[in-house]
Motif scaffolding. Sequence first.
Motif, PDB file in Angstrom:
ATOM      1  N   ASP A 123       1.100  -1.160   0.503  1.00  0.00           N
ATOM      2  CA  ASP A 123      -0.144   0.251   0.071  1.00  0.00           C
ATOM      3  C   ASP A 123       0.593   1.304  -0.197  1.00  0.00           C
ATOM      4  OD1 ASP A 123      -2.187  -1.824   0.141  1.00  0.00           O
ATOM      5  OD2 ASP A 123      -2.920  -1.375   2.319  1.00  0.00           O
ATOM      6  N   LEU A 124       2.373   1.231   0.805  1.00  0.00           N
ATOM      7  CA  LEU A 124       3.116   1.932   0.983  1.00  0.00           C
ATOM      8  C   LEU A 124       3.372   2.144  -0.508  1.00  0.00           C
ATOM      9  CD1 LEU A 124       3.246   4.208   3.257  1.00  0.00           C
ATOM     10  CD2 LEU A 124       5.159   2.585   3.866  1.00  0.00           C
ATOM     11  N   ALA A 125       3.560   1.281  -1.086  1.00  0.00           N
ATOM     12  CA  ALA A 125       4.510   1.911  -2.079  1.00  0.00           C
ATOM     13  C   ALA A 125       3.286   1.892  -3.745  1.00  0.00           C
ATOM     14  CB  ALA A 125       4.965   0.259  -3.307  1.00  0.00           C
ATOM     15  N   GLN A 126       2.103   1.683  -3.282  1.00  0.00           N
ATOM     16  CA  GLN A 126       1.389   1.973  -4.720  1.00  0.00           C
ATOM     17  C   GLN A 126       1.234   4.169  -4.643  1.00  0.00           C
ATOM     18  OE1 GLN A 126      -2.261   0.647  -4.225  1.00  0.00           O
ATOM     19  NE2 GLN A 126      -4.056   2.214  -5.214  1.00  0.00           N
ATOM     20  N   SER A 127       1.417   4.378  -2.960  1.00  0.00           N
ATOM     21  CA  SER A 127       1.078   5.643  -2.221  1.00  0.00           C
ATOM     22  C   SER A 127       1.821   6.326  -3.288  1.00  0.00           C
ATOM     23  CB  SER A 127       0.906   5.803  -1.116  1.00  0.00           C
ATOM     24  OG  SER A 127      -0.294   5.106  -0.824  1.00  0.00           O
ATOM     25  N   LEU A 128       3.217   6.286  -2.751  1.00  0.00           N
ATOM     26  CA  LEU A 128       4.456   6.843  -3.366  1.00  0.00           C
ATOM     27  C   LEU A 128       4.464   6.528  -4.824  1.00  0.00           C
ATOM     28  CD1 LEU A 128       7.507   5.386  -1.120  1.00  0.00           C
ATOM     29  CD2 LEU A 128       6.920   7.348  -1.422  1.00  0.00           C
ATOM     30  N   ARG A 129       4.242   5.553  -5.134  1.00  0.00           N
ATOM     31  CA  ARG A 129       3.926   5.237  -7.819  1.00  0.00           C
ATOM     32  C   ARG A 129       2.788   6.316  -7.453  1.00  0.00           C
ATOM     33  NH1 ARG A 129       3.491  -0.437  -6.354  1.00  0.00           N
ATOM     34  NH2 ARG A 129       5.714  -1.230  -6.523  1.00  0.00           N
ATOM     35  N   ALA A 130       2.292   6.968  -6.860  1.00  0.00           N
ATOM     36  CA  ALA A 130       1.115   7.859  -7.584  1.00  0.00           C
ATOM     37  C   ALA A 130       1.792   9.242  -7.065  1.00  0.00           C
ATOM     38  CB  ALA A 130      -0.313   7.603  -6.922  1.00  0.00           C
ATOM     39  N   SER A 131       2.096   9.306  -6.293  1.00  0.00           N
ATOM     40  CA  SER A 131       3.059  10.535  -6.352  1.00  0.00           C
ATOM     41  C   SER A 131       4.356  11.010  -6.534  1.00  0.00           C
ATOM     42  CB  SER A 131       3.370  10.402  -4.290  1.00  0.00           C
ATOM     43  OG  SER A 131       2.987  11.094  -3.684  1.00  0.00           O
ATOM     44  N   ILE A 132       4.990   9.832  -7.333  1.00  0.00           N
ATOM     45  CA  ILE A 132       6.065  10.071  -8.407  1.00  0.00           C
ATOM     46  C   ILE A 132       5.358  10.911  -9.443  1.00  0.00           C
ATOM     47  CG2 ILE A 132       7.431   8.526  -9.850  1.00  0.00           C
ATOM     48  CD1 ILE A 132       8.730   6.985  -7.137  1.00  0.00           C
ATOM     49  N   ALA A 133       3.545   9.673 -10.086  1.00  0.00           N
ATOM     50  CA  ALA A 133       2.987  10.761 -11.630  1.00  0.00           C
ATOM     51  C   ALA A 133       2.854  11.834 -11.053  1.00  0.00           C
ATOM     52  CB  ALA A 133       2.337   9.452 -11.904  1.00  0.00           C
ATOM     53  N   GLU A 134       2.621  12.076  -9.975  1.00  0.00           N
ATOM     54  CA  GLU A 134       1.730  13.618  -9.463  1.00  0.00           C
ATOM     55  C   GLU A 134       3.037  14.827  -9.787  1.00  0.00           C
ATOM     56  OE1 GLU A 134      -0.432  16.830  -8.764  1.00  0.00           O
ATOM     57  OE2 GLU A 134      -0.947  14.871  -9.435  1.00  0.00           O
ATOM     58  N   HIS A 135       4.215  14.947  -9.001  1.00  0.00           N
ATOM     59  CA  HIS A 135       5.281  14.284  -9.319  1.00  0.00           C
ATOM     60  C   HIS A 135       5.793  15.110 -10.297  1.00  0.00           C
ATOM     61  CE1 HIS A 135       5.426  15.808  -4.944  1.00  0.00           C
ATOM     62  NE2 HIS A 135       4.693  15.387  -4.692  1.00  0.00           N
ATOM     63  N   GLU A 136       5.995  14.338 -11.060  1.00  0.00           N
ATOM     64  CA  GLU A 136       6.842  13.695 -12.723  1.00  0.00           C
ATOM     65  C   GLU A 136       6.288  15.409 -13.826  1.00  0.00           C
ATOM     66  OE1 GLU A 136       7.215  10.138 -13.724  1.00  0.00           O
ATOM     67  OE2 GLU A 136       9.605   9.703 -12.958  1.00  0.00           O
ATOM     68  N   THR A 137       4.614  15.335 -13.027  1.00  0.00           N
ATOM     69  CA  THR A 137       3.885  15.794 -14.605  1.00  0.00           C
ATOM     70  C   THR A 137       3.899  17.480 -13.587  1.00  0.00           C
ATOM     71  OG1 THR A 137       1.939  14.430 -14.341  1.00  0.00           O
ATOM     72  CG2 THR A 137       1.203  16.150 -14.947  1.00  0.00           C
ATOM     73  N   ARG A 138       3.819  17.783 -12.299  1.00  0.00           N
ATOM     74  CA  ARG A 138       4.476  19.264 -11.641  1.00  0.00           C
ATOM     75  C   ARG A 138       5.710  19.417 -12.585  1.00  0.00           C
ATOM     76  NH1 ARG A 138       0.647  19.921  -6.805  1.00  0.00           N
ATOM     77  NH2 ARG A 138       3.318  21.586  -6.423  1.00  0.00           N
ATOM     78  N   GLN A 144       7.712  24.155 -17.964  1.00  0.00           N
ATOM     79  CA  GLN A 144       7.347  24.419 -18.891  1.00  0.00           C
ATOM     80  C   GLN A 144       6.533  26.130 -18.770  1.00  0.00           C
ATOM     81  OE1 GLN A 144       4.539  21.512 -20.698  1.00  0.00           O
ATOM     82  NE2 GLN A 144       6.356  20.895 -21.889  1.00  0.00           N
ATOM     83  N   ASN A 145       7.003  26.428 -17.800  1.00  0.00           N
ATOM     84  CA  ASN A 145       6.142  27.546 -16.886  1.00  0.00           C
ATOM     85  C   ASN A 145       6.135  28.545 -18.044  1.00  0.00           C
ATOM     86  OD1 ASN A 145       5.584  29.935 -14.920  1.00  0.00           O
ATOM     87  ND2 ASN A 145       5.138  27.963 -13.758  1.00  0.00           N
ATOM     88  N   PHE A 183      13.119  21.838  -6.980  1.00  0.00           N
ATOM     89  CA  PHE A 183      12.451  20.992  -5.814  1.00  0.00           C
ATOM     90  C   PHE A 183      11.348  20.468  -5.816  1.00  0.00           C
ATOM     91  CE2 PHE A 183       8.158  20.606  -3.221  1.00  0.00           C
ATOM     92  CZ  PHE A 183       8.198  20.488  -2.032  1.00  0.00           C
ATOM     93  N   GLU A 184      11.073  20.091  -7.073  1.00  0.00           N
ATOM     94  CA  GLU A 184      10.225  18.733  -7.272  1.00  0.00           C
ATOM     95  C   GLU A 184      11.379  17.784  -8.182  1.00  0.00           C
ATOM     96  OE1 GLU A 184       7.168  18.333  -7.630  1.00  0.00           O
ATOM     97  OE2 GLU A 184       7.019  19.891  -7.435  1.00  0.00           O
ATOM     98  N   LYS A 185      12.892  18.747  -8.646  1.00  0.00           N
ATOM     99  CA  LYS A 185      13.850  17.090  -8.692  1.00  0.00           C
ATOM    100  C   LYS A 185      14.481  17.049  -7.939  1.00  0.00           C
ATOM    101  CE  LYS A 185      16.648  18.759 -11.681  1.00  0.00           C
ATOM    102  NZ  LYS A 185      17.760  20.104 -12.232  1.00  0.00           N
ATOM    103  N   THR A 186      14.595  17.343  -6.482  1.00  0.00           N
ATOM    104  CA  THR A 186      14.827  17.158  -5.110  1.00  0.00           C
ATOM    105  C   THR A 186      14.159  16.081  -4.915  1.00  0.00           C
ATOM    106  OG1 THR A 186      16.373  18.740  -4.466  1.00  0.00           O
ATOM    107  CG2 THR A 186      15.556  17.615  -3.074  1.00  0.00           C
ATOM    108  N   TYR A 187      12.264  16.495  -4.795  1.00  0.00           N
ATOM    109  CA  TYR A 187      11.422  15.518  -3.998  1.00  0.00           C
ATOM    110  C   TYR A 187      11.008  14.170  -5.067  1.00  0.00           C
ATOM    111  CZ  TYR A 187       6.709  14.602  -1.989  1.00  0.00           C
ATOM    112  OH  TYR A 187       6.263  13.684  -0.932  1.00  0.00           O
ATOM    113  N   LEU A 188      11.582  14.368  -6.188  1.00  0.00           N
ATOM    114  CA  LEU A 188      10.864  12.578  -6.490  1.00  0.00           C
ATOM    115  C   LEU A 188      12.458  12.204  -6.329  1.00  0.00           C
ATOM    116  CD1 LEU A 188      10.260  14.416 -10.280  1.00  0.00           C
ATOM    117  CD2 LEU A 188       9.087  12.411  -8.714  1.00  0.00           C
TER     118      LEU A 188
END
Length: 212
Positions: A123-138, A144-145, A183-188
């Motif tokens: 379950d924890l791994a699933q949450s981490l994968r979801a966060s990775i997908a979200e932060h890669e998009t961000r 491109q800001n 920040f996003e690169k560090t968090y990822l």
Amino acid sequence: MKGGAVMEPREAYPITYSILGLLAIWGPLSGYDIKRLFDHMLSSMWGAAQSQIYKELRRMREIGWVEMEREEQESRPDRKLYSITAEGLSALRKWQTQPPEVFQLRDEMLLKMLFGSFARSADLAQSLRASIAEHETRLLVYRQNTQAIAGAFPRGDKRYNPYSDENAEDPYFGLVTHFAVEFEKTYLRWLYEALELVESREKPAPSDMGES
């Protein structure tokens, strides 16, 4: 007055100054325009709902920090365009003299990890994968800001900066964009490290099949 505190009419919050800043740089803008700029330009540091933006615009108009004009449209309802006033610009500059609040990171993924001993590794791994997908998009969006902001308004107007030459880039906008990307690169990097650790705990221990 008894029965609870009364909000001062000129009390302001970060969202107040965010709107003033956007109007100082881009104005005049509609509430819808301001929401788009929040989503493209400020989402890395401050979010705002459409209802909050319109509430602040009404309040700032009452205290004289913004003014509103109606723009007629042929096939649509009139647009309400807001501009910052001299008093609003003064308030924005005064805010810059005040010390900022201490930075506080509020992140549910960090909370989940802190109490990870109460979760299944899967379950924890699933949450981490979801966060990775979200932060890669961000990260992609933040990279491109500048282009996203440049194309946010089809009017062809150049972004106004009262402190620089007409053709000069705004160095402060670039600094904040750079922070958002880093920040996003560090968090990822941290998310991938955390996922590797959690996935290693999912694997069963090797069996002692060689023993008799």
